[in-house]
Design a protein around this motif. Structure first.
Motif, PDB file in Angstrom:
ATOM      1  N   LEU A  74       0.722  -1.301  -0.043  1.00  0.00           N
ATOM      2  CA  LEU A  74       0.026  -0.126   0.114  1.00  0.00           C
ATOM      3  C   LEU A  74       0.738   1.239  -0.097  1.00  0.00           C
ATOM      4  N   ASP A  75       1.868   1.151   0.723  1.00  0.00           N
ATOM      5  CA  ASP A  75       2.923   2.268   0.641  1.00  0.00           C
ATOM      6  C   ASP A  75       3.605   2.474  -0.286  1.00  0.00           C
ATOM      7  N   LEU A  76       4.098   1.524  -1.111  1.00  0.00           N
ATOM      8  CA  LEU A  76       4.618   1.523  -2.378  1.00  0.00           C
ATOM      9  C   LEU A  76       3.718   2.160  -3.567  1.00  0.00           C
ATOM     10  N   LEU A  77       2.423   1.726  -3.262  1.00  0.00           N
ATOM     11  CA  LEU A  77       1.506   2.253  -4.209  1.00  0.00           C
ATOM     12  C   LEU A  77       1.106   3.765  -3.992  1.00  0.00           C
ATOM     13  N   LYS A  78       1.017   4.092  -2.822  1.00  0.00           N
ATOM     14  CA  LYS A  78       0.716   5.759  -2.571  1.00  0.00           C
ATOM     15  C   LYS A  78       1.888   6.404  -2.880  1.00  0.00           C
ATOM     16  N   ASN A  79       3.169   5.979  -2.940  1.00  0.00           N
ATOM     17  CA  ASN A  79       4.494   6.718  -3.177  1.00  0.00           C
ATOM     18  C   ASN A  79       4.356   6.827  -4.931  1.00  0.00           C
ATOM     19  N   HIS A  80       4.119   5.672  -5.521  1.00  0.00           N
ATOM     20  CA  HIS A  80       4.052   5.686  -6.819  1.00  0.00           C
ATOM     21  C   HIS A  80       2.935   6.563  -7.404  1.00  0.00           C
ATOM     22  N   ARG A  81       1.997   6.585  -6.736  1.00  0.00           N
ATOM     23  CA  ARG A  81       1.067   7.380  -7.153  1.00  0.00           C
ATOM     24  C   ARG A  81       1.281   9.191  -6.840  1.00  0.00           C
TER      25      ARG A  81
END
Length: 59
Positions: A19-26
């Motif tokens: 989830l953190d990775l997806l948020k950062n990528h976003r």
């Protein structure tokens, strides 16, 4: 995204990290979109300028 896939194979215990990775990528994608939008607006302004200048030449 390789890290995301790797964590996906590890199961539910890595959901928080994913989830953190997806948020950062976003966030990065949003920043890129802003830069692209600014570039597009600059190009549109230049196109309008040159169209107007060329139009004046033929008047």
């Amino acid at each position: 995204m390789k890290q995301f896939a790797m964590w996906g194979h590890m199961g539910n215990e890595t959901m928080g990290e994913r989830l953190d990775l997806l948020k950062n990528h976003r966030k990065k994608v949003v920043e890129e979109l802003k830069k692209l939008q600014q570039s597009l607006e600059f190009l549109d302004d230049k196109i309008i300028f040159y169209e107007n200048e060329l139009g004046d030449c033929f008047s």
